[in-house]
Design a protein around this motif. Structure first.
Motif, PDB file in Angstrom:
ATOM      1  N   LYS A 168       0.881  -1.159   0.000  1.00 42.63           N
ATOM      2  CA  LYS A 168       0.000   0.000   0.000  1.00 42.63           C
ATOM      3  C   LYS A 168       0.921   1.211   0.000  1.00 42.63           C
ATOM      4  N   VAL A 169       0.720   2.112  -0.964  1.00 44.84           N
ATOM      5  CA  VAL A 169       1.607   3.277  -1.065  1.00 44.84           C
ATOM      6  C   VAL A 169       0.773   4.549  -1.185  1.00 44.84           C
ATOM      7  N   VAL A 170       1.384   5.660  -0.753  1.00 42.30           N
ATOM      8  CA  VAL A 170       0.844   6.985  -1.055  1.00 42.30           C
ATOM      9  C   VAL A 170       1.789   7.591  -2.090  1.00 42.30           C
ATOM     10  N   THR A 171       1.286   7.870  -3.266  1.00 49.62           N
ATOM     11  CA  THR A 171       2.151   8.387  -4.331  1.00 49.62           C
ATOM     12  C   THR A 171       2.456   9.867  -4.079  1.00 49.62           C
ATOM     13  N   GLY A 172       3.428  10.376  -4.832  1.00 47.81           N
ATOM     14  CA  GLY A 172       3.779  11.792  -4.722  1.00 47.81           C
ATOM     15  C   GLY A 172       2.622  12.711  -5.074  1.00 47.81           C
ATOM     16  N   LYS A 173       1.639  12.217  -5.810  1.00 41.70           N
ATOM     17  CA  LYS A 173       0.462  13.016  -6.133  1.00 41.70           C
ATOM     18  C   LYS A 173      -0.574  12.961  -5.015  1.00 41.70           C
ATOM     19  N   GLY A 174      -0.363  12.077  -4.039  1.00 46.24           N
ATOM     20  CA  GLY A 174      -1.302  11.979  -2.926  1.00 46.24           C
ATOM     21  C   GLY A 174      -2.351  10.908  -3.108  1.00 46.24           C
ATOM     22  N   ASP A 175      -2.175  10.023  -4.099  1.00 49.69           N
ATOM     23  CA  ASP A 175      -3.125   8.914  -4.263  1.00 49.69           C
ATOM     24  C   ASP A 175      -2.695   7.727  -3.399  1.00 49.69           C
ATOM     25  N   ILE A 176      -3.692   7.006  -2.874  1.00 47.67           N
ATOM     26  CA  ILE A 176      -3.389   5.747  -2.187  1.00 47.67           C
ATOM     27  C   ILE A 176      -3.576   4.610  -3.188  1.00 47.67           C
ATOM     28  N   LEU A 177      -2.520   3.804  -3.383  1.00 48.13           N
ATOM     29  CA  LEU A 177      -2.600   2.666  -4.310  1.00 48.13           C
ATOM     30  C   LEU A 177      -2.397   1.375  -3.539  1.00 48.13           C
ATOM     31  N   GLU A 178      -3.215   0.371  -3.862  1.00 46.68           N
ATOM     32  CA  GLU A 178      -2.990  -0.968  -3.317  1.00 46.68           C
ATOM     33  C   GLU A 178      -2.464  -1.831  -4.435  1.00 46.68           C
ATOM     34  N   LEU A 179      -1.205  -2.209  -4.326  1.00 49.56           N
ATOM     35  CA  LEU A 179      -0.512  -2.849  -5.438  1.00 49.56           C
ATOM     36  C   LEU A 179      -0.369  -4.342  -5.209  1.00 49.56           C
ATOM     37  N   ASN A 180      -0.897  -5.110  -6.123  1.00 50.12           N
ATOM     38  CA  ASN A 180      -0.760  -6.579  -6.202  1.00 50.12           C
ATOM     39  C   ASN A 180      -1.533  -7.361  -5.146  1.00 50.12           C
ATOM     40  N   LYS A 181      -2.002  -6.722  -4.122  1.00 51.29           N
ATOM     41  CA  LYS A 181      -2.974  -7.291  -3.162  1.00 51.29           C
ATOM     42  C   LYS A 181      -2.651  -8.708  -2.683  1.00 51.29           C
ATOM     43  N   GLY A 182      -1.396  -8.999  -2.470  1.00 48.32           N
ATOM     44  CA  GLY A 182      -1.021 -10.291  -1.890  1.00 48.32           C
ATOM     45  C   GLY A 182      -1.009 -11.463  -2.860  1.00 48.32           C
ATOM     46  N   LEU A 183      -1.202 -11.188  -4.146  1.00 45.45           N
ATOM     47  CA  LEU A 183      -1.298 -12.292  -5.114  1.00 45.45           C
ATOM     48  C   LEU A 183       0.076 -12.858  -5.446  1.00 45.45           C
ATOM     49  N   GLU A 184       0.156 -14.188  -5.533  1.00 38.06           N
ATOM     50  CA  GLU A 184       1.381 -14.839  -5.983  1.00 38.06           C
ATOM     51  C   GLU A 184       1.494 -14.684  -7.508  1.00 38.06           C
ATOM     52  N   LYS A 185       0.353 -14.791  -8.209  1.00 36.93           N
ATOM     53  CA  LYS A 185       0.372 -14.671  -9.675  1.00 36.93           C
ATOM     54  C   LYS A 185      -0.601 -13.562 -10.091  1.00 36.93           C
ATOM     55  N   ASN A 186      -0.110 -12.655 -10.896  1.00 36.18           N
ATOM     56  CA  ASN A 186      -0.943 -11.517 -11.291  1.00 36.18           C
ATOM     57  C   ASN A 186      -0.324 -10.842 -12.512  1.00 36.18           C
ATOM     58  N   ASN A 187      -0.526 -11.436 -13.678  1.00 36.68           N
ATOM     59  CA  ASN A 187       0.058 -10.860 -14.894  1.00 36.68           C
ATOM     60  C   ASN A 187      -0.957  -9.955 -15.575  1.00 36.68           C
ATOM     61  N   THR A 188      -1.095  -8.742 -15.020  1.00 38.25           N
ATOM     62  CA  THR A 188      -2.060  -7.810 -15.594  1.00 38.25           C
ATOM     63  C   THR A 188      -1.372  -6.491 -15.940  1.00 38.25           C
ATOM     64  N   GLY A 189      -0.287  -6.619 -16.674  1.00 41.86           N
ATOM     65  CA  GLY A 189       0.381  -5.399 -17.113  1.00 41.86           C
ATOM     66  C   GLY A 189       1.482  -4.961 -16.169  1.00 41.86           C
ATOM     67  N   TYR A 190       1.818  -3.679 -16.220  1.00 39.38           N
ATOM     68  CA  TYR A 190       2.973  -3.163 -15.465  1.00 39.38           C
ATOM     69  C   TYR A 190       2.804  -3.434 -13.976  1.00 39.38           C
ATOM     70  N   ASP A 191       3.840  -3.964 -13.364  1.00 40.23           N
ATOM     71  CA  ASP A 191       3.796  -4.264 -11.941  1.00 40.23           C
ATOM     72  C   ASP A 191       4.375  -3.075 -11.170  1.00 40.23           C
ATOM     73  N   LEU A 192       3.492  -2.167 -10.781  1.00 39.74           N
ATOM     74  CA  LEU A 192       3.956  -0.923 -10.140  1.00 39.74           C
ATOM     75  C   LEU A 192       4.616  -1.177  -8.790  1.00 39.74           C
ATOM     76  N   ARG A 193       4.234  -2.312  -8.164  1.00 39.37           N
ATOM     77  CA  ARG A 193       4.850  -2.672  -6.881  1.00 39.37           C
ATOM     78  C   ARG A 193       6.375  -2.563  -6.955  1.00 39.37           C
ATOM     79  N   HIS A 194       6.935  -3.107  -8.034  1.00 42.22           N
ATOM     80  CA  HIS A 194       8.394  -3.157  -8.113  1.00 42.22           C
ATOM     81  C   HIS A 194       9.029  -1.797  -8.380  1.00 42.22           C
ATOM     82  N   LEU A 195       8.226  -0.823  -8.850  1.00 40.68           N
ATOM     83  CA  LEU A 195       8.774   0.532  -9.009  1.00 40.68           C
ATOM     84  C   LEU A 195       9.020   1.177  -7.651  1.00 40.68           C
ATOM     85  N   PHE A 196       8.136   0.885  -6.692  1.00 41.95           N
ATOM     86  CA  PHE A 196       8.279   1.507  -5.378  1.00 41.95           C
ATOM     87  C   PHE A 196       9.367   0.841  -4.539  1.00 41.95           C
TER      88      PHE A 196
END
Lengths: 465, 249
Positions: A168-196
């Protein structure tokens, strides 16, 4: 907005008593272990929830004030240093384990959970959190993830990144994002989790993480071997890896051990003096494994790589042998070391070591050099100790001159100028030795997408375009 | 001079001990075992006596199941010359251990017997004293220094309020305290050599000792968990709580 107004507003955004402005607090929370840059934050705030973090980010955007994240403050690259009137966001009170699932083997933690707290929690559940390093008793999970901390078990378990199933992150723009939600497999495009992960708080702040746990290793046993020569570290590694799954492979020089022994409370492994030592750890699950380890030791002795060695006979001894490696940083800290944290792929380590050794001897003839590191991962911690009579500024000035030589070797071997310590302020000027100009341009574009006003840990890793 | 050292296999000092759900004892399943730390100090002292030329032979003895041979091998790797394993799966209590060791003393006739002052599992601190009584030897317990001088051994003991030195006629029994020495690690070359050192196995029956249990454990419980602390607002509240709740002032 005047500083008094800023502080007054901050007090409305977090709980009572969770804004500090006392000069000693500003000094403590405004820096990490680097202690090179004088801290100068405007205030320290302690949010307790993701929503409070979001409120702080929104306020910082309105006022164009920088925010610097602060965890256990054990960083070595000045990633969590506030030198320029920023607000320090300290996660000390976001220290709750929120949820645990035995069937998923996952645990949801707030960012301020201390690494050791997570390790102990896992153990209470009969499981294991394998990321471990000397500062595990102080470092916080949020900081570990923001720097993608490595440590002493990477050879078997990988880096912090490999244990994150959700953020769970708060971006520099002030949005709250929940990234990947605990999934072991989740191939739905860019994995923002790894950017943070590894972004050092420059894109947003991690407030919660869903971490994966695993089986507890069985009967961890430690070998400390005395090596005839630096390059024997790789001969020994290859010999053992053919037969055993190592959970750690570390090396350190005789000088490094000398500092640990002089610091006290630790015993030498054996009387034979050797220029380098290797520490190996593995799961001694059967007599067969122990017999293999013994046979490998004999083989290494016959080949002239190893001159002496010990093996732990108990957990106490295993713990004590680890102290030889884990106490190095602490024992040389009074000497204001200049720390290099460089890496190459394992196959290039022998050549890399030889070249670095030659350069260092040529350019630092009067400095004491301390070698140690996670050599099984191709990661070398090269520490240069300040001569006691040399002023700090002059010493760091000289080290920076020689950096160029060291980093050119790193670049030639396609290595990294910061293997696990991150970039922060310390390594920012050297990023181009590891990252291409085109790559850095993409990094800037990503930064602009998440943090258009450059308020998230400004000045760290890269400057905006 | 022959030195006999007794070593015990116990739960590793670093392991977090768990009580069995039925409170019948401590859970030993899949728990790391190691040499009792005080016994490690006993072995180290014997090895140092040998290195000084005082001891000529070190015999190490352990009582317990077959797995005890691991700890005997460790002692052999540290410098002991040969091992004796008194094999039994029964629970052996202090008096029975002392009787078994007495039987070994009669056979081996050592000049000096060194034991740990206590084992960290049962914490009895009895075996050394009982052995001294059974064998009719002098005893120097809680040793922080051991100096052999001709037919005597001077043992410095850690006692309440300071140090006491006793002079014992040999043969004698010495039990070790924590500060006697810092045990070394077993080196890998010595571990390999230790595999070839002699290790004899015997049994309580061979030694003519009945190890029947005389004490029965009724119940084992984990220590009560500590209550969480509280924060007080000021000194007045602290004093009030110390006076009226804790009743310590």
């Amino acid at each position: 907005m005047a500083p008094e107004q800023i502080i007054a507003t901050l007090k409305t955004l977090v709980d009572d008593g969770k804004v500090l402005t006392d000069p000693s607090d500003l000094d403590t929370y405004g820096k990490d272990w680097t202690k090179i840059y004088p801290p100068k934050p405007i205030a320290i705030v302690f949010p307790k929830t993701t929503e409070q973090v979001q409120a702080l980010v929104r306020f910082a955007n309105e006022q164009h004030i920088g925010l610097v994240p602060s965890g256990g403050r054990t960083g070595l690259s000045a990633g969590a240093v506030a030198t320029n009137g920023e607000i320090v966001v300290a996660f000390d009170y976001m220290n709750q384990v929120l949820d645990f699932s035995a069937s998923d083997r996952t645990v949801v933690c707030q960012a301020g959970v201390i690494t050791e707290q997570l390790q102990n929690f896992a153990e209470e559940q009969g499981l294991y959190y394998p990321v471990d390093f000397a500062s595990a008793g102080s470092s916080q999970l949020g900081g570990n993830l923001s720097t993608n901390a490595g440590g002493i078990k990477v050879i078997r378990y990988g880096m912090s990144r490999d244990w994150v199933l959700g953020l769970k992150v708060v971006t520099g723009k002030g949005d709250i994002l929940e990234l990947n939600k605990g999934l072991e497999k989740n191939n739905t495009g860019y994995d923002l989790r790894h950017l943070f992960i590894g972004a050092e708080g420059t894109l947003g702040f991690i407030t919660e993480a869903t971490m994966k746990l695993c089986r507890k290793p069985d009967n961890l046993t430690v070998l400390v071997l005395g090596l005839a020569d630096l390059t024997n570290t790789m001969d020994v590694l290859q010999a053992f890896q053919k037969k055993l799954d190592l959970t750690a492979y570390e090396f350190f020089s005789h000088q490094a051990m000398g500092h640990v022994l002089a610091h006290g409370h630790v015993q030498a492994p054996f009387e034979t003096e050797t220029p380098f030592y290797a520490l190996l750890e593995f799961e001694a699950v059967s007599d067969q494994v122990m017999d293999d380890a013994m046979a490998l030791f004999e083989q290494c002795v016959e080949n002239g790589w190893v001159l002496d060695g010990v093996i732990s006979q108990s957990e106490t001894q295993a713990h004590n042998l680890w102290q030889l490696r884990e106490r190095i940083s602490e024992s040389i800290a009074p000497r204001t070391p200049y720390k290099n944290d460089i890496s190459v792929v394992v196959s290039k380590v022998p050549d890399f070591l030889r070249e670095i050794d030659a350069v260092v001897n040529q350019h630092y003839p009067d400095f004491e050099i301390i070698w140690f590191g996670h050599i099984g991962d191709g990661n070398l911690h090269l520490n240069i100790l300040k001569p006691e009579d040399m002023p700090k500024e002059e010493f760091f000035g000289q080290c920076e001159q020689v950096n160029k030589w060291v980093f050119e070797i790193v670049q030639r071997h396609q290595g990294s100028v910061s293997a696990e310590h991150g970039v922060g302020l310390v390594k920012k000027d050297y990023l181009q030795y590891t990252r291409s100009p085109a790559e850095i341009a993409y990094l800037r574009a990503i930064k602009a997408a998440f943090d258009p006003n450059n308020i998230m840990n400004p000045g760290k890793v890269i400057d905006p375009a | 001079m022959k030195v006999l050292v007794a070593v015990k296999r116990v739960i590793d000092y670093n392991v977090k001990v768990r009580v069995k759900p039925d409170n019948s004892g401590v859970d030993l399943a899949n728990v790391k075992m190691a040499m009792n730390p005080f016994c490690e100090i006993a072995v180290e002292e014997a090895v140092r006596l040998k290195e000084k030329g005082v001891a000529t032979e070190i015999v190490v003895v352990s009582i317990g199941p077959k797995a005890c041979q691991e700890q005997i091998r460790t002692a052999l790797a540290l410098g002991a010359d040969r091992g004796i394993h008194i094999e039994t799966d029964a629970e052996v209590q202090s008096l029975e251990a002392a009787k078994l060791l007495k039987a070994v003393v009669d056979k081996e006739e050592p000049k000096l017997v060194i034991l740990g002052k206590q084992s960290i599992d049962t914490d009895n601190n009895q075996t050394g004293q009982m052995l001294a009584a059974l064998a009719g030897m002098g005893q120097g317990t809680f040793a922080s220094e051991v100096v052999v001088d001709g037919d005597k051994v001077n043992v410095t003991r850690e006692v309440d309020g300071g140090l006491m030195t006793v002079a014992l006629n040999l043969p004698a029994v010495v039990t070790t305290d924590l500060r006697l020495n810092e045990p070394r690690y077993a080196s890998l070359p010595n571990i390999m050599k230790a595999k070839k050192k002699p290790l004899d196995t015997t049994t309580p029956a061979d030694l003519g000792v009945d190890v029947a249990v005389r004490l029965t454990t009724l119940k084992v419980e984990a220590p009560a968990t500590r209550q969480a602390g509280i924060k007080v607002a000021d000194v007045a509240e602290l004093v009030d709580k110390l006076k009226n709740e804790a009743k310590v002032i």
